[in-house]
Design a protein around this motif. Structure first.
Motif, short mmCIF file in Angstrom:
data_model
loop_
_atom_site.label_atom_id
_atom_site.label_comp_id
_atom_site.label_asym_id
_atom_site.label_seq_id
_atom_site.Cartn_x
_atom_site.Cartn_y
_atom_site.Cartn_z
N UNK A 115 0.81 -1.21 0.00
CA UNK A 115 0.00 0.00 0.00
C UNK A 115 0.84 1.26 0.00
N UNK A 116 1.88 1.28 0.82
CA UNK A 116 2.67 2.51 0.94
C UNK A 116 3.41 2.83 -0.36
N UNK A 117 4.06 1.82 -0.95
CA UNK A 117 4.76 2.04 -2.21
C UNK A 117 3.79 2.41 -3.33
N UNK A 118 2.60 1.80 -3.31
CA UNK A 118 1.60 2.13 -4.33
C UNK A 118 1.20 3.59 -4.23
N UNK A 119 0.97 4.07 -3.02
CA UNK A 119 0.46 5.43 -2.84
C UNK A 119 1.54 6.48 -3.07
N UNK A 120 2.72 6.27 -2.44
CA UNK A 120 3.73 7.32 -2.45
C UNK A 120 4.75 7.19 -3.57
N UNK A 121 4.98 5.94 -4.06
CA UNK A 121 6.00 5.78 -5.10
C UNK A 121 5.40 5.52 -6.48
N UNK A 122 4.45 4.59 -6.57
CA UNK A 122 3.94 4.19 -7.88
C UNK A 122 3.04 5.23 -8.52
N UNK A 123 2.06 5.72 -7.78
CA UNK A 123 1.07 6.61 -8.38
C UNK A 123 1.67 7.86 -9.03
N UNK A 124 2.67 8.52 -8.41
CA UNK A 124 3.25 9.69 -9.08
C UNK A 124 4.01 9.36 -10.36
N UNK A 125 4.34 8.07 -10.57
CA UNK A 125 5.15 7.68 -11.73
C UNK A 125 4.36 6.93 -12.80
N UNK A 126 3.17 6.47 -12.47
CA UNK A 126 2.46 5.56 -13.37
C UNK A 126 2.14 6.19 -14.72
N UNK A 127 1.96 7.51 -14.75
CA UNK A 127 1.69 8.18 -16.02
C UNK A 127 2.83 7.98 -17.00
N UNK A 128 4.05 7.87 -16.48
CA UNK A 128 5.21 7.65 -17.36
C UNK A 128 5.13 6.29 -18.03
N UNK A 129 4.62 5.29 -17.29
CA UNK A 129 4.45 3.97 -17.90
C UNK A 129 3.43 4.04 -19.04
N UNK A 130 2.32 4.72 -18.81
CA UNK A 130 1.29 4.81 -19.85
C UNK A 130 1.76 5.60 -21.06
N UNK A 131 2.65 6.57 -20.85
CA UNK A 131 3.22 7.29 -21.99
C UNK A 131 4.09 6.36 -22.82
#
Length: 301
Positions: free
Chosen positions: A105-121
């Protein structure tokens, strides 16, 4: 179909029965299915009443399968395994543009979510379905393709693809301490320490961190306890005290000024995080794409 409906036992009772039979424990089955032990008992009782036979013998708080229970357990286990295998096959056939990513949960909220747009790009045709859990991977029973969790937590039979480094250091809000303040290890005892407790304790806590520098928590050090790491980190952001922050989870909050690092000391963890794949998932190109992206993001300096 009508005959099936008339002869099948209550379907809602089959998963509790299978878990209780496999684990030979109502309490362990309740933990695995995230329901109460009383609910397991009710479901087993309803199943026994429907079938008209005893499935378990209860002795001294332990349960044992009867001959009838053992025969039913084998049939139910075989049927559920067949359904599971078919579901996996269908997901692989019809879900080739989707990857299920299990993340703490913590990595998903604080680390993954701010970066996930880069994956979709980078991969606009792929969908990442993010699911979170505070439980170790070894206790997770639902479908996933790729998983990220702290190294050392129970992982079951899942294969490790790679590990990533992290570091742990004290953090607090600039409203709690001035941004240019650096505390010595001795000065920490004067401040409220925010503690995260998990069962089992498979994360570094204050005792572990301080002992790495030859120190111990003083008896008179004030503290507050939390059963959730994200909640503890938010308590630090809100100015309630000093918490231990992991670079991957606290880094964004430090960049944004919500947290500051308050000690020069830090513990480097060369293999802090582990990335896993479910059995057979690594063969899919979509999973390989997510793994490549995670490797690039997690191994950045």
């Amino acid at each position: 179909m009508n005959m099936l409906r008339n002869t099948l036992p209550p379907l809602t009772s089959l998963l509790p029965f299978e878990a209780a039979a496999r684990l030979e424990s109502f309490s362990k089955a309740a933990d695995e299915l995230h329901i109460t032990q009383a609910a397991i008992s009710r479901q087993i009782r309803a199943l026994e009443q429907d079938l008209g036979v005893k499935l378990f013998v209860r002795r001294n708080r332990a349960v044992f399968l009867t001959d009838a229970g053992r025969a039913l357990a084998e049939a139910v286990s075989t049927a559920l395994r067949s359904i599971s295998n078919q579901a996996v096959a269908l997901r692989q056939t019809h879900g080739n543009d989707r990857v299920v990513f299990l993340c703490q949960l913590c990595e998903a909220f604080y680390w993954l979510m701010p970066r996930l747009a880069r994956f979709h790009e980078q991969y606009p045709h792929l969908e990442v379905q993010v699911i979170t859990s505070t439980r170790p991977l070894g206790e997770f029973t639902d479908h996933f393709d790729v998983a990220l969790q702290t190294t050392g937590r129970a992982s079951g039979p899942h294969a490790v693809c790679f590990t990533a480094a992290d570091e742990v250091f004290p953090v607090c809000s600039p409203s709690y301490l001035a941004a240019d303040t650096l505390l010595s290890l001795e000065e920490l005892r004067l401040h409220t320490l925010l503690h995260y407790r998990s069962t089992p304790q498979d994360f570094i806590d204050w005792s572990d961190w301080l002992s790495a520098f030859g120190r111990a928590i003083a008896q008179d050090t004030p503290g507050k306890m939390f059963d959730s790491y994200p909640l503890m980190l938010q308590a630090a952001v809100a100015g309630h005290g000093v918490a231990l922050g992991w670079r991957h989870s606290a880094g964004k909050l430090i960049e944004e000024g919500a947290l500051i690092q308050v000690c020069a000391e830090s513990i480097p963890l060369p293999d802090a995080l582990s990335v896993y794949t479910a059995q057979g998932a690594a063969e899919r190109a979509e999973v390989q794409a997510l793994l490549a992206w995670l490797r690039e993001e997690l191994l950045k300096r």
